[in-house]
Write an enzyme that holds these catalytic residues in place. Structure first.
Site, PDB file in Angstrom:
ATOM      1  N   GLU A   1       0.854  -1.188   0.000  1.00 13.15           N
ATOM      2  CA  GLU A   1       0.000   0.000   0.000  1.00 13.15           C
ATOM      3  C   GLU A   1       0.889   1.236   0.000  1.00 13.15           C
ATOM      4  O   GLU A   1       1.794   1.363   0.816  1.00 13.15           O
ATOM      5  CB  GLU A   1      -0.892   0.017   1.242  1.00 13.15           C
ATOM      6  CG  GLU A   1      -1.788   1.252   1.328  1.00 13.15           C
ATOM      7  CD  GLU A   1      -2.579   1.323   2.611  1.00 13.15           C
ATOM      8  OE1 GLU A   1      -3.273   2.343   2.821  1.00 13.15           O
ATOM      9  OE2 GLU A   1      -2.510   0.370   3.419  1.00 13.15           O
TER      10      GLU A   1
ATOM     11  N   ARG B   1     -11.583  -3.829  16.920  1.00 14.61           N
ATOM     12  CA  ARG B   1     -10.749  -2.652  16.660  1.00 14.61           C
ATOM     13  C   ARG B   1     -10.842  -2.217  15.204  1.00 14.61           C
ATOM     14  O   ARG B   1      -9.853  -1.871  14.552  1.00 14.61           O
ATOM     15  CB  ARG B   1      -9.291  -2.910  17.049  1.00 14.61           C
ATOM     16  CG  ARG B   1      -9.101  -3.087  18.552  1.00 14.61           C
ATOM     17  CD  ARG B   1      -7.639  -3.189  18.937  1.00 14.61           C
ATOM     18  NE  ARG B   1      -7.037  -4.407  18.398  1.00 14.61           N
ATOM     19  CZ  ARG B   1      -7.114  -5.598  18.987  1.00 14.61           C
ATOM     20  NH1 ARG B   1      -7.781  -5.729  20.131  1.00 14.61           N
ATOM     21  NH2 ARG B   1      -6.532  -6.644  18.449  1.00 14.61           N
TER      22      ARG B   1
ATOM     23  N   LYS C   1      -3.254  12.457   8.797  1.00 12.52           N
ATOM     24  CA  LYS C   1      -2.161  11.541   9.128  1.00 12.52           C
ATOM     25  C   LYS C   1      -0.787  12.192   9.023  1.00 12.52           C
ATOM     26  O   LYS C   1       0.205  11.589   9.444  1.00 12.52           O
ATOM     27  CB  LYS C   1      -2.222  10.301   8.229  1.00 12.52           C
ATOM     28  CG  LYS C   1      -3.365   9.358   8.574  1.00 12.52           C
ATOM     29  CD  LYS C   1      -3.221   8.027   7.851  1.00 12.52           C
ATOM     30  CE  LYS C   1      -4.283   7.041   8.331  1.00 12.52           C
ATOM     31  NZ  LYS C   1      -4.124   5.712   7.688  1.00 12.52           N
TER      32      LYS C   1
ATOM     33  N   LYS D   1      -0.989   8.302 -10.346  1.00 10.41           N
ATOM     34  CA  LYS D   1      -1.414   7.142 -11.134  1.00 10.41           C
ATOM     35  C   LYS D   1      -0.799   5.851 -10.607  1.00 10.41           C
ATOM     36  O   LYS D   1      -1.298   4.765 -10.884  1.00 10.41           O
ATOM     37  CB  LYS D   1      -1.023   7.335 -12.593  1.00 10.41           C
ATOM     38  CG  LYS D   1      -1.796   8.466 -13.226  1.00 10.41           C
ATOM     39  CD  LYS D   1      -2.513   8.227 -14.462  1.00 10.41           C
ATOM     40  CE  LYS D   1      -2.570   6.985 -15.200  1.00 10.41           C
ATOM     41  NZ  LYS D   1      -3.961   6.725 -15.657  1.00 10.41           N
TER      42      LYS D   1
ATOM     43  N   GLU E   1       3.752   2.728   8.990  1.00 10.84           N
ATOM     44  CA  GLU E   1       2.600   3.090   8.176  1.00 10.84           C
ATOM     45  C   GLU E   1       2.875   4.250   7.229  1.00 10.84           C
ATOM     46  O   GLU E   1       1.963   4.745   6.575  1.00 10.84           O
ATOM     47  CB  GLU E   1       1.398   3.382   9.072  1.00 10.84           C
ATOM     48  CG  GLU E   1       0.930   2.147   9.831  1.00 10.84           C
ATOM     49  CD  GLU E   1      -0.362   2.373  10.593  1.00 10.84           C
ATOM     50  OE1 GLU E   1      -0.886   3.509  10.554  1.00 10.84           O
ATOM     51  OE2 GLU E   1      -0.845   1.411  11.221  1.00 10.84           O
TER      52      GLU E   1
ATOM     53  N   LYS F   1      -8.540 -10.891   9.700  1.00 13.35           N
ATOM     54  CA  LYS F   1      -7.996 -11.892  10.583  1.00 13.35           C
ATOM     55  C   LYS F   1      -9.030 -12.943  10.915  1.00 13.35           C
ATOM     56  O   LYS F   1     -10.223 -12.769  10.625  1.00 13.35           O
ATOM     57  CB  LYS F   1      -7.477 -11.252  11.870  1.00 13.35           C
ATOM     58  CG  LYS F   1      -8.560 -10.568  12.709  1.00 13.35           C
ATOM     59  CD  LYS F   1      -7.989  -9.909  13.951  1.00 13.35           C
ATOM     60  CE  LYS F   1      -7.682  -8.451  13.742  1.00 13.35           C
ATOM     61  NZ  LYS F   1      -7.083  -7.808  14.962  1.00 13.35           N
TER      62      LYS F   1
ATOM     63  N   ARG G   1       1.594  12.543  12.049  1.00 13.96           N
ATOM     64  CA  ARG G   1       2.344  11.381  12.527  1.00 13.96           C
ATOM     65  C   ARG G   1       3.837  11.526  12.266  1.00 13.96           C
ATOM     66  O   ARG G   1       4.640  10.925  12.973  1.00 13.96           O
ATOM     67  CB  ARG G   1       1.822  10.104  11.857  1.00 13.96           C
ATOM     68  CG  ARG G   1       0.386   9.770  12.227  1.00 13.96           C
ATOM     69  CD  ARG G   1      -0.022   8.441  11.650  1.00 13.96           C
ATOM     70  NE  ARG G   1      -1.346   8.038  12.117  1.00 13.96           N
ATOM     71  CZ  ARG G   1      -1.869   6.843  11.930  1.00 13.96           C
ATOM     72  NH1 ARG G   1      -1.181   5.914  11.284  1.00 13.96           N
ATOM     73  NH2 ARG G   1      -3.073   6.556  12.378  1.00 13.96           N
TER      74      ARG G   1
END
Length: 208
Positions: free
Chosen positions: A15, A149, A23, A112, A91, A172, A26
């Site tokens: 990703e 979560r 974000k 793209k 992340e 999971k 962070r």
């Protein structure tokens, strides 16, 4: 898995998308990292790289050349050091490295080439808030197990969808939520493995 990795032809899969505004803090601010992570109002220096920052997750598929470059390249080493007082660096660190032109198997920074977690081959997840009626625009059908979560713990009703995905891992499962889902998936995977075994192919073609 070998076939999927071979098909990448030396490219990486993870990703990596343009960072959403909420974000950015962070990695824009210093965090105290001890047995817990605490935000401070101290702004960090800009990242010591020439390419922009991207967001992603900790689950990645990378080439041997990528690993070697990360371990030896001086620019990357400075970037890894800079990342140490950020929040959840896994992340955004890997996603950013994947868009640096000098990194083996990387992709250009142009939008793209953004890759969502649904298109990367590493793992598949159903996130709460993105599920629902696909015909109405949801990313996928609702979780038939339960959410923990914000992540779907799969139920048996999710298996058909899971088996249509191309990811190598699914997150999971929990036998206390739905043991049937696990046992059914184990049976499917065992059957596929046996079907691919050259000594058993004829036998299974006959008996099935």
């Amino acid at each position: 898995m070998v076939e999927a990795l071979t098909a990448l032809h030396g490219r990486n899969s993870m990703e990596t998308e343009v960072t959403r505004e909420h974000k950015k803090r962070r990695w824009q601010y210093h965090y105290n990292v001890t047995d817990r992570i605490t935000w401070t109002d101290v702004r960090k220096s800009p990242p010591p790289i020439s390419s922009p920052m991207f967001q992603g997750n900790a689950y990645i598929v990378v080439s041997r050349a990528f690993v070697k470059h990360v371990m030896e390249d001086s620019e990357v080493q400075k970037f890894l050091e800079w990342e140490k007082d950020t929040y959840s660096p896994d992340e955004h660190m890997w996603a950013t490295l994947q868009r640096m032109p000098s990194v083996p198997g990387s992709e250009p920074t142009h939008i793209k080439y953004d890759e969502s977690d649904m298109n990367a081959i590493t793992r598949v997840v159903k996130w709460g808030g993105l599920d629902g009626d696909v015909r109405a625009g949801a990313a996928y059908d609702s979780c038939t197990g339960t959410y923990r979560r914000g992540v779907c713990v799969y139920g048996a009703g999710d298996l058909q969808w899971l088996l249509s995905r191309r990811q190598l891992f699914a997150n999971k499962f929990d036998p206390e939520v739905d043991d049937v889902a696990i046992r059914c998936l184990e049976s499917v995977l065992r059957f596929k493995a046996l079907r691919q075994h050259p000594l058993l192919t004829d036998q299974y073609s006959t008996t099935l």
